[in-house]
Every structure is written in C-alpha cells, then in structure tokens.
Design an enzyme around this catalytic site. Structure first.
Site, short mmCIF file in Angstrom:
data_model
loop_
_atom_site.label_atom_id
_atom_site.label_comp_id
_atom_site.label_asym_id
_atom_site.label_seq_id
_atom_site.Cartn_x
_atom_site.Cartn_y
_atom_site.Cartn_z
N LYS A 1 9.40 -3.53 -15.62
CA LYS A 1 10.51 -2.35 -15.63
C LYS A 1 9.07 -1.14 -14.42
CE LYS A 1 14.59 -2.82 -16.44
NZ LYS A 1 14.63 -2.96 -15.35
N PRO B 1 5.47 -5.74 -19.43
CA PRO B 1 5.72 -6.10 -18.53
C PRO B 1 7.33 -6.69 -18.48
CG PRO B 1 3.83 -7.29 -18.93
CD PRO B 1 3.66 -6.21 -19.64
N TYR C 1 12.07 -16.57 -18.75
CA TYR C 1 11.23 -16.15 -20.08
C TYR C 1 11.11 -16.85 -21.65
CZ TYR C 1 11.12 -11.88 -17.06
OH TYR C 1 11.35 -10.97 -16.44
N HIS D 1 18.36 -12.22 -6.96
CA HIS D 1 18.35 -13.58 -7.90
C HIS D 1 19.96 -12.79 -8.85
CE1 HIS D 1 14.36 -16.40 -8.40
NE2 HIS D 1 14.44 -15.72 -7.37
P1 RFL Z 1 -0.84 1.84 -9.21
O1 RFL Z 1 -0.28 0.36 -8.16
O2 RFL Z 1 -1.83 1.82 -10.39
O3 RFL Z 1 -1.56 2.85 -7.66
C1 RFL Z 1 -2.24 3.63 -8.52
C2 RFL Z 1 -3.64 4.37 -7.45
O4 RFL Z 1 -4.04 5.18 -7.63
C3 RFL Z 1 -5.56 4.69 -7.43
N1 RFL Z 1 -6.38 5.61 -8.25
C4 RFL Z 1 -7.02 6.69 -7.44
N2 RFL Z 1 -7.02 7.40 -6.08
C5 RFL Z 1 -7.64 8.35 -5.79
N3 RFL Z 1 -8.26 8.46 -6.84
C6 RFL Z 1 -8.55 8.37 -7.80
N4 RFL Z 1 -9.20 8.62 -8.88
C7 RFL Z 1 -7.64 7.56 -8.50
N5 RFL Z 1 -7.51 6.72 -9.82
C8 RFL Z 1 -7.00 5.45 -9.44
C9 RFL Z 1 -5.88 3.08 -7.70
O5 RFL Z 1 -6.53 2.67 -6.75
C10 RFL Z 1 -4.40 3.24 -7.45
O6 RFL Z 1 -4.58 1.90 -5.74
O7 RFL Z 1 0.39 2.90 -9.92
P2 RFL Z 1 1.38 3.27 -9.02
O8 RFL Z 1 2.10 3.65 -7.50
O9 RFL Z 1 2.46 3.95 -9.99
O10 RFL Z 1 2.92 2.05 -8.99
C11 RFL Z 1 2.92 1.21 -10.74
C12 RFL Z 1 2.90 -0.44 -10.35
O11 RFL Z 1 2.09 -0.89 -9.54
C13 RFL Z 1 2.96 -0.90 -11.79
O12 RFL Z 1 4.14 -0.30 -12.51
C14 RFL Z 1 3.75 -2.27 -11.95
O13 RFL Z 1 2.26 -3.12 -10.92
C15 RFL Z 1 3.82 -2.45 -12.74
N6 RFL Z 1 4.09 -4.58 -12.83
C16 RFL Z 1 5.59 -4.62 -12.84
N7 RFL Z 1 6.20 -4.01 -12.90
C17 RFL Z 1 7.60 -4.06 -11.97
O14 RFL Z 1 8.52 -3.26 -12.04
N8 RFL Z 1 8.44 -5.22 -11.99
C18 RFL Z 1 7.47 -6.96 -12.44
O15 RFL Z 1 7.59 -7.06 -11.79
C19 RFL Z 1 6.08 -5.96 -12.63
N9 RFL Z 1 4.99 -6.98 -12.62
C20 RFL Z 1 2.95 -5.11 -13.60
C21 RFL Z 1 3.45 -6.74 -13.68
C22 RFL Z 1 2.17 -4.99 -13.57
C23 RFL Z 1 1.24 -5.86 -13.85
N10 RFL Z 1 -0.38 -5.62 -14.07
C24 RFL Z 1 -1.59 -6.01 -13.44
C25 RFL Z 1 -0.42 -4.48 -15.30
C26 RFL Z 1 3.43 -7.65 -13.62
C27 RFL Z 1 1.39 -7.09 -14.25
C28 RFL Z 1 0.54 -8.70 -14.50
C1 PHB Z 2 5.96 -11.08 -11.96
O1 PHB Z 2 6.15 -11.80 -11.55
O2 PHB Z 2 4.77 -10.73 -11.71
C2 PHB Z 2 6.98 -11.29 -13.25
C3 PHB Z 2 7.78 -10.68 -13.17
C4 PHB Z 2 9.36 -11.09 -14.00
C5 PHB Z 2 8.63 -10.16 -14.99
C6 PHB Z 2 7.13 -9.37 -14.91
C7 PHB Z 2 6.48 -10.30 -14.23
O3 PHB Z 2 9.14 -9.12 -16.23
#
Ligand code: RFL
Ligand code: PHB
Length: 396
Positions: free
Chosen positions: A303, A299, A207, A77
């Site tokens: 980041k 989100p 957005y 993109h």
């Molecule tokens: P995770 O992915 O939460 O993984 C942590 C893992 O640890 C496990 N766990 C344990 N395992 C063993 N013992 C324990 N006691 C444990 N406790 C927990 C969990 O089951 C899990 O598998 O953290 P990690 O690896 O630091 O990764 C971070 C990302 O997942 C997170 O920052 C992103 O998903 C945030 N996020 C986005 N980030 C982006 O860079 N671009 C995006 O477009 C974006 N969109 C989003 C998002 C997060 C969202 N939500 C659901 C909060 C959109 C949404 C809606």
């Molecule tokens: C997504 O596709 O889940 C997404 C994209 C951009 C954002 C947050 C989430 O800023």
C-alpha cells in the site's frame, strides 16, 4: 541541471514518487514548481522498492501522461495466492472486486518515467540539495533554503511547500510538536528481500504463512524475481548468503510451489523494518505533507506507494483549484480527505501483517486466532471480497 529559480509557486521537497508526480501534475496544470532532492538521480533510481500498483494509481499515472511504458511493460495481475502450512488459497481479485486488477510494475520504473516526463516538460529537479529547510511556514510568504553540491546557499520563495521527503525527511520535523500528533506501531520483525535475475516461481504473487515465518514471492518482470522472508529485528544481510536465503524461502513454501523455484545470485539484498505510522494533520500553515513523510505502512498488501499517489491526487486537486479557480476549499480539506483513505489502508496493512506473520511472543492464543482467521478467509466469500476490495485499492 536547470538554473535554480528564486521564486516558484510550489516548492516540493523530496524527489520520490510523491514529489515527482506532484510536480508533473502541477506542471501540466500550469502551476510553477521546483523539486529539491537530497540524493543524486542515480541513487534514487537504484533503490528497489514497491512493485504492485493499484488501478487508481495506474489511472492517475496515465492521466499525468506517464502511462505508455507502464502499459507496454507492466503485468496485469488478476489474483494472488495465500499459502498456509501447505494449503494454497487463490484470491481471484478480478472476480471478487467486480473486474478490478493490479499492475506489477516497479517503483524504480515509475520513478524513471516521471524523471523523463519532467525533463521533457522542463521542470527543475535539483539533485543533491543539502539541508533543505522550510521557513516561515505559518506566514503567507514561506520559503525553502538549501545548499547546492558546490556549497552555494540558495533560497526559493514560494506560496506553498509540499513535504514529500519520506519518513526520515525534514518537513514533518519542522512542525511544532504541539501541532502534530503521531500514531505508531512497530512490529517485532523485518523483511529480508532479494532481487534475482531468474524467472519468477509462478506468474502470480504468493504470500506464505509458515511456522518459521512469513515469505513472499513477487516479481518485477518475466525475467526478474523479487523474494522476501520475514527475519528478526536487528538481523543483518551479512548473515544471509544467497544459498541460506533460498533454503529458508523454499522451506517456507508449499512443496507444489517450491518445486518451481529458480535460484540465482542476488543482484540486491536488503532488510526493511516493518512499521505502521501516521502523523495528523497532514498540513501545518503552508506546509503540506504527502506520502511516507506523513505515514508508513508495513509492506504486506503493497500500500505504501499507492497511498503516496492517492495523497498526490488530493493535494494536486486542491492546489490546482486554488490557482485555476481561486477556490481553496479542496486545499483546506486536503488533510481530512487524505487521512480518511490513509487510515483504511493502515487498517488493512496491519490486518494482513498480523494474520500472516509469525509472532514469536504471541503464544498459543495468537496462533489459534491466526488459524481461525485463515480458516474463515478460506471458507467465506465475504471475507475474500473484503480482502480483494482492499488489495485492489479503495476509491480515491
Ligand atoms: P520516498 O520514496 O521515500 O521519497 C522521498 C524522497 O525524499 C528525499 N529526501 C529529501 N530530499 C530533500 N531534502 C531532504 N531533507 C530529504 N529527505 C529525504 C529522499 O531521498 C527520497 O528520494 O517517499 P514517497 O515519495 O512518499 O514514496 C513512498 C514510497 O516510496 C513507499 O511508500 C513504498 O516504496 C513502500 N513500499 C511499497 N509500496 C507499494 O505501494 N507497493 C509495494 O509493493 C511496496 N513494496 C515498499 C515495498 C517499501 C519497501 N521498503 C524498502 C520500505 C517494499 C519494500 C521492501
Ligand atoms: C514487491 O514486489 O516488492 C512487493 C509485492 C507485494 C507486497 C510487497 C512488496 O505486498
């Protein structure tokens, strides 16, 4: 499942993107590690999360040998739109950032690719590991105890523990309260997200700010759309039929964009609260925190996953230098290096969130400031450049 070793060099708690990527980079560098994940693999792969990868993230994934499918299926993109009460402002990322872009490729796919590569490399990933507990983290001989699904107590001795267990994990909690400082901001709203098997409303992300609240149109592929709308804190997905969701989304978008909306039955629907959070330092003794275990961003701006990946860049660099060159300098600087980048992403995510959501209690002053912010952005190339520079990701 591989047999659980009794000793490893780095025990990694958490098998999300941070833990899995760390395991892969360490394995490639000849450092022994084990991943302990509380959930099943199916559960981890069913979570719908991030969708936008910075160039630094895709570069690191390629370097770790997990770039092939991403490069085939991911969508580059060059820009995105900001819609503001009917007006549409295009942010040309490539032009404004000196040629950089982002990649749309779901976190679920990244996780899938990481599992496949770890399987191929024979790195043990122990799923359904319960009650993982870091022990003796102040000593030179830390360990992690846990229970397997069959109920067996296990203990792995190690040199270092990587706490990659997300915001609700156990690792941060094991650090004595007087040795860690936390900084937090909660926002008075959440995001209600829907995944739908229909072509996206347009190729690029939108957005949108609207008097009824924020909306985001994103995608996972040319056939899979991801939409979000700002909702009240404490709202429940049960309050939202698909029809109500799409009605609200459509209302919040400019007519020119809304006209292309293709509705369909949701295949996932969830609410995420919005929060900014940082824990400092990201190290205590032989325990290192990385990713959501140490920090959360709202989100807006995408980041979270990208920050988890940049943490792993700094942490893996330090661990590899420690083992390969017997030099702990980079490892000792891990928290400082990672936090310098974390705070800039926190600032950007807070700013983007603040400018584009509806804050009910802000009154007229807050709304006028938001309008001035948008006007300034629309009329100033410098402001757009700053937005683009942050959106494509600051250098590691
Ligand atoms: P995770 O992915 O939460 O993984 C942590 C893992 O640890 C496990 N766990 C344990 N395992 C063993 N013992 C324990 N006691 C444990 N406790 C927990 C969990 O089951 C899990 O598998 O953290 P990690 O690896 O630091 O990764 C971070 C990302 O997942 C997170 O920052 C992103 O998903 C945030 N996020 C986005 N980030 C982006 O860079 N671009 C995006 O477009 C974006 N969109 C989003 C998002 C997060 C969202 N939500 C659901 C909060 C959109 C949404 C809606
Ligand atoms: C997504 O596709 O889940 C997404 C994209 C951009 C954002 C947050 C989430 O800023």
């Amino acid at each position: 499942m591989s047999e659980t070793p009794r000793r490893t060099q780095v025990a990694i708690i958490g098998g999300g993107p941070a833990g899995l990527l760390l395991a892969l980079i360490l394995n490639r560098a000849g450092v022994d590690c084990v991943v302990l994940e509380r959930r099943s693999r199916e559960y981890v792969l069913s979570r719908i999360r991030a969708g936008v990868l910075e160039q630094g993230t895709t570069d690191l994934l390629r370097l770790a040998g997990v770039g092939a499918r991403m490069d085939r299926e991911g969508l580059i993109h060059d820009g995105f739109d900001i819609a503001w009460r009917g007006e549409v402002l295009h942010i040309d990322l490539r032009e404004l950032s000196g040629g950089k872009t982002v990649m749309v490729y779901g976190q679920t796919e990244v996780t899938h690719d990481l599992y496949d590569a770890l399987d191929a490399a024979g790195v043990p990933v122990i799923h359904e590991a319960e009650d993982a507990t870091p022990e003796a983290i102040e000593s030179d001989t830390p360990s992690v105890s846990f229970r397997t699904r069959s109920g067996g107590e296990q203990r792995i001795e190690c040199d270092f523990i990587a706490g990659c267990d997300g915001y609700h994990g156990v690792c941060r909690q094991t650090i004595p309260k007087d040795r860690i400082e936390t900084f937090e901001r909660e926002y008075p709203f959440g995001w209600l997200g829907v995944l739908v098997r229909k072509p996206p409303i347009q190729e690029e992300l939108v957005y949108a700010h609207h008097a009824r609240g924020f909306a985001l149109c994103s995608l996972r592929s040319p056939q899979l759309s991801r939409y979000y709308i700002q909702c009240r804190n404490g709202d429940d997905v049960k309050n939202w039929t698909d029809e109500a969701f799409f009605d609200e989304l459509q209302t919040r978008l400019p007519d020119s964009i809304a006209a292309n909306l293709q509705r369909g039955p949701s295949i996932e629907k969830s609410i995420a609260p919005l929060r900014s959070f940082v824990a400092e330092p990201m190290r205590y003794g032989r325990l290192f925190l990385a990713g959501d275990a140490a920090h959360i961003v709202p989100p807006t701006g995408a980041k979270g996953l990208n920050l988890a990946v940049s943490d792993i860049h700094y942490l893996s660099r330090g661990l590899v230098a420690h083992y390969q060159e017997r030099d702990s300098g980079l490892l000792d600087r891990y928290s400082e290096d990672a936090l310098a980048r974390v705070w800039k992403a926190e600032r950007f995510s807070w700013w983007f969130t603040s400018m584009i959501h509806r804050f009910e209690d802000d009154g007229g002053f807050g709304q006028r400031i938001q309008e001035a912010e948008f006007d300034f952005l629309a009329s100033s190339r410098a402001a757009q450049t700053a937005l683009a520079e942050n959106y494509v990701g600051l250098p590691f």
